[in-house]
Design an enzyme around this catalytic site. Structure first.
Site: not given
Length: 534
Positions: A12-13, A33-34, A472
């Site tokens: 998201s960030a 990105e994994a 979350h």
């Protein structure tokens, strides 16, 4: 050739950062990105997000046994694809309460008050229904109300009002408290992740390189400065990648602290146990873990609800309708309506949240809301009663020094007695809402789950058997000035030059509501903080 910036994690960030930093054509950025590309068909279908967990696009973590929820291990999905958890979540767009951010500022984090972060929320938004003064209308991320809510979603709001919870058209606006329809990161009835909104437009720029299936094993720190990363590719090859400006850690509240610890930044005692050379002692790394906790209440319904979709013929029709016309019941998130309320009127912000689902929850305590096996094929509806300002704190630790081993996840759910008191209050209130005239008119024999009669003891037993997190996790690289802080208010890691953490892990305290909107805001503000130092 080295890059100016290396971003670890296309979540998201991370997607926001990749877009905003490459607006400067003279700045080269590598995004790692994994996971793989976000090509899985179910990602685009709002109603299919429950099919994403425990698949190739999910890290599928588990907590340690939780003492206060019958020693159960709790499932924690995390997105493992472009867009991260914004590509696999329930798409709820919830900012939290303005007092959450004022609290951050009061803890010594200059520039993080509500008035100061509001412009960053608005910068991201293209809100279809609401505009100024609280919303943006020209940003890359589409925000909307459902185009086709179920009949019972509005009935839930009526029932809340009958129980003293006021109507509130926009919980992301002037006031948070009250009952509303949910706002979503959906565009034209399809999920609108940060990969769609921010990353894919930026991938047309020559100064952005995106590598998938590339896992960072550690950040390279030399003479007290981050100079690059070491990665493991899908072929298990090791590779060093250098950078000239900054390494930016955006791997989320579980893996950002894990990567810091693997890199030698963390509690010296814990690092020594794993034989990791200490590059900088920072005892707060991995500490301060917080998450929202929910319990369920449900009734069987006298009318068809989304449970009917679980029948094979109905599901087949719905899938075709969505794929061919981007319409139909799968265009909705199963979580449809929302309410914020206080357990005590004296509080300065809500500490309880309700999510309304047009689904009957099975009575066997398989209450993972993100697993469709939880739900019966018998029509029903339910409320998730959520503790949104927990006092309990946990931690992320290392099981080993191997990057591919999952970390220790110990949230200590409901360990603080105040949390148990508030979630009990939330459960009682949700039972009242289902029993209110509006909703009760659609319920067969009232509340079916948990079964009556009710005492505090029986309801607490229900909570222990049913409680889950809302997925979350935040706070494990907290921003602040105290002994447990990991980053300053510029999101720079203490003790290591040219290294920042920019994701939900920097939250000193969890926001009062779903966390994805706040993570996107942190990406927006973090990008500006970096630009100011160029």
């Amino acid at each position: 050739m080295p890059y100016d910036y290396i971003i670890i994690g296309a979540g998201s960030a991370g997607c926001v950062l990749a877009n905003r930093l490459t607006e400067d054509a003279n700045c080269t950025v590598l995004l790692l990105e994994a996971g793989g590309r976000d090509s899985k068909q179910e990602i685009k279908i709002p109603g299919a997000y429950t099919k994403l967990n425990r698949t190739s696009v999910d890290w599928a973590f588990w907590t340690e046994p939780q003492k206060h929820v019958d020693n159960r291990k709790i499932f924690i999905p995390r997105g493992k694809t472009l867009g991260g958890s914004s590509a696999t979540n329930a798409m709820a767009y919830v900012r939290g309460n303005k007092e959450d951010y004022n609290e951050w500022a009061a803890l010594g984090n200059k520039g993080w008050s509500y008035e100061e972060v509001l412009p960053y929320f608005k910068k991201s938004e293209n809100h279809e229904q609401f505009g100024e003064p609280f919303h943006g209308e020209n940003g890359p991320l589409n925000i909307t109300l459902s185009r086709q809510p179920s009949n019972l979603a509005t009935v839930f709001i009526d029932a809340c009002e009958e129980c003293g919870i006021p109507r509130n058209v926009d919980y992301n606006g002037e006031e948070q408290e009250g009952a509303s329809m949910l706002q979503y990161t959906i565009k034209k009835n399809k999920r609108h992740s940060t990969a769609d909104a921010f990353l894919k437009p930026a991938m047309r720029r020559a100064n952005l390189t995106v590598r998938t299936n590339t896992q960072v094993s550690c950040i390279l720190i030399e003479d007290g400065k981050a100079v690059g990363v070491e990665v493991i590719t899908s072929h298990s090859d090791s590779e060093r990648i250098n950078c000239t400006q900054e390494v930016i850690l955006s791997a989320g509240a579980i893996q950002s602290p894990q990567i810091l610890m693997l890199s030698g930044v963390g509690d010296p005692v814990e690092l020594s146990k794993q034989g990791i050379n200490i590059k900088y002692p920072l005892p707060g790394v991995g500490k301060n873990l917080q998450d929202h906790v929910w319990t369920g209440v449900s009734s069987w319904a006298s009318i068809p609800t989304a449970n009917s979709l679980l029948k094979p013929l109905n599901m087949g029709k719905a899938v075709l309708q969505q794929l061919l016309f981007s319409s139909g019941p799968l265009s909705n998130s199963p979580i449809e309506a929302n309410a914020f309320l206080k357990s005590d009127p004296a509080l300065n912000r809500p500490d309880i949240q309700f999510h309304f689902v047009p689904l009957g929850i099975s009575e066997d305590y398989s209450t993972d809301i993100y697993n469709m096996n939880t739900f019966s094929r018998r029509d029903g509806f339910g409320i998730l009663a959520i503790l949104i300002r927990p006092e309990s704190r946990g931690y992320i630790g290392l099981k080993s020094s191997k990057p591919k081993d999952p970390p220790v996840i110990q949230p200590n759910l409901l360990s603080d007695p105040r949390d148990r008191e508030v979630i009990l209050t939330a459960l009682k209130k949700s039972i009242d809402v289902i029993g209110a005239p509006s909703l009760n008119g659609y319920a067969l024999n009232g509340v079916s789950f948990p079964a009556a009669p009710y005492t505090d003891e029986s309801l607490m037993a229900h909570i222990r058997k049913s409680a889950e997190t809302l997925y979350h996790p935040v706070g494990t690289c907290k921003m602040g000035k105290d002994s447990q802080a990991v980053v300053d208010d510029q999101l720079r890691v203490y003790g290591v030059k040219n290294l920042r953490v920019i994701d939900a892990s920097i939250m000193p305290t969890i926001v009062s509501g779903n966390t994805n909107a706040a993570a996107i805001m942190i990406g927006e503000k973090g990008a500006d903080l970096i630009k100011m130092t160029r």
